[in-house]
Design a protein around this motif. Structure first.
Motif, PDB file in Angstrom:
ATOM      1  N   LEU A 544       0.815  -1.214   0.000  1.00 37.10           N
ATOM      2  CA  LEU A 544       0.000   0.000   0.000  1.00 37.10           C
ATOM      3  C   LEU A 544       0.849   1.263   0.000  1.00 37.10           C
ATOM      4  O   LEU A 544       0.334   2.358  -0.210  1.00 37.10           O
ATOM      5  N   ALA A 577      -3.590   1.756   6.579  1.00 41.10           N
ATOM      6  CA  ALA A 577      -4.120   0.417   6.839  1.00 41.10           C
ATOM      7  C   ALA A 577      -4.619   0.378   8.284  1.00 41.10           C
ATOM      8  O   ALA A 577      -3.949   0.882   9.194  1.00 41.10           O
ATOM      9  N   ARG A 612      -9.709  -8.788  10.770  1.00 44.38           N
ATOM     10  CA  ARG A 612      -9.603  -8.239   9.424  1.00 44.38           C
ATOM     11  C   ARG A 612      -8.823  -6.933   9.454  1.00 44.38           C
ATOM     12  O   ARG A 612      -8.807  -6.234  10.462  1.00 44.38           O
ATOM     13  N   THR A 613      -8.174  -6.645   8.361  1.00 44.74           N
ATOM     14  CA  THR A 613      -7.566  -5.335   8.181  1.00 44.74           C
ATOM     15  C   THR A 613      -8.259  -4.635   7.021  1.00 44.74           C
ATOM     16  O   THR A 613      -8.787  -5.280   6.106  1.00 44.74           O
ATOM     17  N   LEU A 614      -8.259  -3.319   7.089  1.00 48.88           N
ATOM     18  CA  LEU A 614      -8.900  -2.491   6.080  1.00 48.88           C
ATOM     19  C   LEU A 614      -7.877  -1.549   5.465  1.00 48.88           C
ATOM     20  O   LEU A 614      -6.886  -1.188   6.111  1.00 48.88           O
ATOM     21  N   GLN A 615      -8.117  -1.154   4.249  1.00 46.97           N
ATOM     22  CA  GLN A 615      -7.320  -0.117   3.618  1.00 46.97           C
ATOM     23  C   GLN A 615      -8.227   1.070   3.309  1.00 46.97           C
ATOM     24  O   GLN A 615      -9.443   0.903   3.113  1.00 46.97           O
ATOM     25  N   PRO A 617      -8.023   3.610   0.565  1.00 42.79           N
ATOM     26  CA  PRO A 617      -7.315   4.092  -0.634  1.00 42.79           C
ATOM     27  C   PRO A 617      -7.550   5.566  -0.924  1.00 42.79           C
ATOM     28  O   PRO A 617      -6.671   6.238  -1.453  1.00 42.79           O
ATOM     29  N   GLN A 623     -11.918  -0.335   2.454  1.00 41.10           N
ATOM     30  CA  GLN A 623     -12.084  -1.566   1.702  1.00 41.10           C
ATOM     31  C   GLN A 623     -11.347  -2.697   2.409  1.00 41.10           C
ATOM     32  O   GLN A 623     -10.340  -2.476   3.090  1.00 41.10           O
ATOM     33  N   TYR A 625      -8.825  -5.666   3.225  1.00 36.06           N
ATOM     34  CA  TYR A 625      -7.431  -5.863   2.809  1.00 36.06           C
ATOM     35  C   TYR A 625      -6.949  -7.269   3.150  1.00 36.06           C
ATOM     36  O   TYR A 625      -6.522  -8.014   2.288  1.00 36.06           O
ATOM     37  N   ASP A 626      -7.006  -7.638   4.430  1.00 32.60           N
ATOM     38  CA  ASP A 626      -6.555  -8.967   4.854  1.00 32.60           C
ATOM     39  C   ASP A 626      -7.595  -9.593   5.782  1.00 32.60           C
ATOM     40  O   ASP A 626      -8.347  -8.887   6.464  1.00 32.60           O
TER      41      ASP A 626
END
Length: 642
Positions: A544, A577, A612-615, A617, A623, A625-626
Motif C-alpha cells: 500500500l 491500513a 480483518r484489516t482495512l485499507q 485508498p 475496503q 485488505y486482509d
C-alpha cells in the motif's frame, strides 16, 4: 479465477485442480533465503540506596540509584537472498533439449523432469482452510517441509538455477551472497541516575490526608558504530525525457532522428566505510499523589515524562543509496529518466521519543466487594520516529557518462559527478507533537450477599474513549492531491498530505471490556469479552506504500487516450491500513490444589472471531485488505513452587 468478497470470508473459485496439479506445467520459479546471524552482549549493573527519614513526618524517605549498561552488537544486515530458479528469460543452463516436454523455455525444468527430486515438493491440500469456514480454492504444489527445513539453498541453485560456477557452497556464499559488506558493529552505552522522595501528611482542616512521591531521572545514551555505505550498480539512465526519447529514436534509426546520441549515465557499485557517533542526555521528572478524601473516596493525580530510545536499525552506520528514476511517459522502451538519488537505512540522527503524561483518577469504594472509577488522561508525544520522505541538500555522486551511444559493459564511461536531489526514505523524528486524550470508566462488583456458592459471583467492566491526533503522520491516497503535485512530491521531498486528520497508530477511539467473575476458595473463573473500534496500523504497509514496494511512484493515468503530463503523473501513495473493529471472548480458570501447586486453563477466542484489516485508498473509503483466522486456542498449565 473468481473472487467473492460479499461474505464474512473471501471465497475463491474457478481454479481447475487438473491444471494446477499438472506436473508437466509446474516448476520451481524462485527462492528466498534468510538466516540472520547477529550476536550481541550486554554487561549491566545497578545500585539503589534508601534512607528512611521518618515514620510520621512529611518527608518519609529518600531513594537514590544508578544504572549502567554497555551493549555490543555485531549485526549482519545482508537481508534475504532472492534468486531465480526456473525462468524463461534465463539461459539454457542445463543444455538444449529440443522436443523434450520435461524442459521449458530458458532453464525451466518441470516437475516431471527426472532431474527434479520428488522429495523437493508436495501437494498442499489446505485442511480446514480458514478453519473449515471457506472452500479450498485449489490444491497446489509447494516446496516440501523437508526441503524448507533443510535450508539447502545450494541444492536449489545447483539443481534448478544451474547458473553458478563450480565450487563449494562456502565459496559461492562468500563470492555471491554475503561478502561481509553488510555487517555493522555497534557499541551502545546507557548511564542513568535517579532520586525520589516519598512524602505523606495527615488531614489538616479541609485538606484530606495525602501521600505520594516526586523524583527525577537523568540518563545519557551513546552509540558508536561502523558499517559500509553502498552505492548502486546501474546504467543507461537519461537526464531528461527529451534525451531519453532522442536516444531511443537514434538507436532504432527512426526517420527524422538525429545521428547524435544524447549522453547516458551509469554508476558502479561501491562501498564506503561510515562511522557514526551519536549521543543524547535527557531529564525525566515524575510526580504522583493520592488524596484519601474519605474511607470510600480516593483521588489520584500523576504527571511524568518518559522516553523511548530510537531503534538501533534506524541510527546504525552504513546502509545503501539507490537511484531514483521514472519511465519515459511516452515510450516505455526508452531509457529511464534519472531524477535523483534515494538513501535508505543510511543512519538517521533520530532523537529519543519523549512522552509527557497526565492522569487524574477518582475512585469510589461503596463496600469491600465493589468499586467504581473514572480516569481522565492525556499524553503529548514529541520526536516520535515516523517514516518520511524528505529532500536533503544536493550531494555530488560519482558517475560514469556514456557518450555517442556507448553503453556498459563494452562502452568506456567518462568519470563525472552529478548534482541531483537526494531523497531520504527512512524514519525521521517527527516535527510535530502527537496528542492523546480521553477517559476510562469502570468498576467491579462481587455479589457477596447471595447465598452459598453464589457468593463468589462478580462482574467487572470498563469503557474507554480516546481522542488522538498525529498531524505528522505521512499519508497520501492512490489519487494524490488535486491539483497533482509537481513530480509527485512536495518541494521539500515530503509526500502530499491527503489525510490531514489521522489518529495515533494502534489506538481505537472506543473500546470496552466486560468480565463475568467467580472467585471462591481455591477457584477463580473469568469470562471476558473485549471489543475495540478500528485502529490505524500504519501508512507504510507493503504494497500500500510506494516506499515498501520498490521506492518509486506509480503513474496515474486519468485519460484512456491522452498520456501527457496533464493526464498522466506520478503518485507517491502511502495508504492507511487499519485493524477492523472486532470483539473477542476469552475464558480463564484457575484452581489452587495447595499452597505450592496450582492448575490453570485458558481458552482464547471462543467466538472464533475473524480478524480483518482495512485499507483506505481514498479518504473516507474503507475496503477489505486482509483476513486472519487465528482459531480457538486452549492452554493447560500447572505451576509448582519449590
Amino acid at each position: 479465477m473468481d473472487v467473492d468478497l460479499t461474505g464474512s470470508l473471501p471465497a475463491l473459485s474457478g481454479m481447475p485442480s487438473a491444471g494446477v496439479l499438472d506436473k508437466s506445467t509446474a516448476f520451481f520459479s524462485a527462492m528466498g533465503y534468510h538466516e540472520p546471524k547477529n550476536v550481541g552482549k550486554m554487561l549491566a549493573g545497578h545500585l539503589d540506596l534508601e534512607y528512611k527519614v521518618s515514620d510520621g513526618g512529611f518527608l518519609r524517605s529518600i531513594t537514590i540509584g544508578a544504572r549502567a549498561a554497555r551493549r555490543t552488537e555485531n549485526d549482519n544486515f545482508v537481508g534475504t537472498y532472492w534468486a531465480p530458479l526456473g525462468q524463461p528469460w534465463m539461459g539454457k543452463n542445463f543444455g538444449s533439449h529440443p522436443g523434450d516436454p520435461t524442459f521449458g523455455p530458458g532453464n525451466i525444468q518441470y516437475l516431471n523432469n527426472p532431474n527434479v527430486r520428488q522429495s523437493d515438493y508436495e501437494v498442499a491440500t489446505f485442511p480446514r482452510f480458514f478453519g473449515g469456514a471457506a472452500p479450498v480454492p485449489a490444491q497446489l504444489f509447494v516446496a516440501s517441509q523437508s526441503l524448507m527445513q533443510s535450508y539447502d539453498w545450494y541444492h536449489m541453485l545447483k539443481t534448478y538455477n544451474g547458473d553458478i560456477p563450480n565450487g563449494t557452497a562456502d565459496q559461492y556464499w562468500t563470492q555471491s551472497i554475503d561478502q561481509g559488506l553488510n555487517k555493522t558493529e555497534s557499541r551502545i552505552t546507557n548511564m542513568a541516575a535517579y532520586v525520589q522522595a516519598r512524602f505523606a501528611h495527615d488531614r489538616v482542616g479541609f485538606i484530606p490526608a495525602f501521600s505520594g512521591n516526586i523524583g527525577v531521572r537523568v540518563f545519557r545514551d551513546s552509540l558508536r558504530a561502523s558499517g559500509l555505505l553502498r552505492t548502486p550498480d546501474v546504467a543507461n539512465l537519461a537526464l531528461s525525457e527529451a534525451d531519453s526519447t532522442a536516444y531511443f529514436n537514434a538507436q532504432q534509426g527512426l526517420p527524422g532522428s538525429s545521428n547524435a546520441y544524447p549522453t547516458l549515465y551509469g554508476f558502479t557499485e561501491d562501498y564506503t566505510m561510515q562511522t557514526r557517533s551519536y549521543e543524547y542526555t535527557r531529564v525525566l521528572p515524575s510526580f504522583n499523589i493520592k488524596f484519601d478524601v474519605s474511607d470510600k473516596f480516593i483521588v489520584r493525580g500523576a504527571a511524568s515524562m518518559s522516553t523511548s530510545p530510537p531503534s538501533l536499525n534506524d541510527i546504525r552506520a552504513g546502509g545503501w543509496i539507490d537511484v531514483r528514476s521514472l519511465p519515459n511517459p511516452t515510450n516505455s522502451l526508452a531509457p529511464r529518466i534519472l531524477t535523483g538519488f534515494a538513501a535508505r537505512d543510511a543512519g538517521a540522527n533520530l532523537k529519543p521519543t519523549m512522552i509527557t503524561s497526565e492522569d487524574l483518577t477518582f475512585e469510589y469504594y461503596p463496600s469491600s466487594s465493589s468499586f467504581l472509577y473514572i480516569d481522565l488522561f492525556a499524553k503529548q508525544i514529541k520526536d516520535e520516529p515516523l517514516f518520511y520522505s524528505f529532500i536533503a541538500d544536493n550531494l555530488p555522486v560519482p558517475a560514469l557518462a556514456y557518450a555517442d551511444g556507448a553503453t556498459p559493459p563494452t562502452g568506456t564511461g567518462t568519470p563525472t559527478t552529478l548534482d541531483l536531489p537526494w531523497l531520504y526514505l527512512q524514519n525521521k523524528s517527527s516535527p510535530q507533537k502527537a496528542h492523546i486524550k480521553g477517559f476510562e470508566i469502570g468498576g467491579r462488583k462481587f455479589f457477596d450477599q447471595l447465598p452459598g456458592l453464589l457468593r463468589g459471583l462478580g462482574i467487572e467492566g470498563n469503557l474507554t474513549y480516546i481522542d488522538s491526533s498525529n498531524p505528522a503522520q505521512q499519508a497520501n491516497s492512490v489519487l494524490g492531491p488535486t491539483p497533482p503535485a509537481d513530480g509527485g512530491l512536495n518541494p521539500d521531498g515530503t509526500i502530499p498530505q491527503t489525510y490531514p486528520n489521522l489518529p495515533y497508530s494502534g489506538l481505537s477511539k472506543w473500546a470496552y471490556n466486560i468480565q463475568l467473575l467467580y472467585s471462591r476458595g481455591k477457584v477463580n473463573v473469568r469470562l471476558a469479552y473485549n471489543w475495540r473500534d478500528k485502529a490505524l496500523l500504519s501508512t507504510n504497509v507493503n504494497p500500500l506504500s510506494y516506499a515498501t514496494s520498490g521506492g518509486n511512484p506509480y503513474t496515474l493515468n486519468t485519460s484512456p487516450t491522452n498520456f501527457d503530463s496533464d493526464h498522466s503523473y506520478p503518485v507517491y501513495n502511502m495508504v492507511p491500513a487499519y485493524m477492523a473493529a472486532a470483539g473477542y471472548l476469552d475464558l480463564g480458570f484457575d484452581y489452587k490444589l495447595s499452597d505450592r501447586i496450582s492448575v490453570s486453563f485458558n481458552a482464547n477466542n471462543l467466538l472464533n472471531t475473524i480478524s480483518r484489516t482495512l485499507q483506505e485508498p481514498v479518504p473516507g473509503v474503507f475496503q477489505p485488505y486482509d483476513y486472519y483466522v487465528s482459531d480457538r486456542r486452549y492452554e493447560l498449565t500447572m505451576r509448582v513452587r519449590f
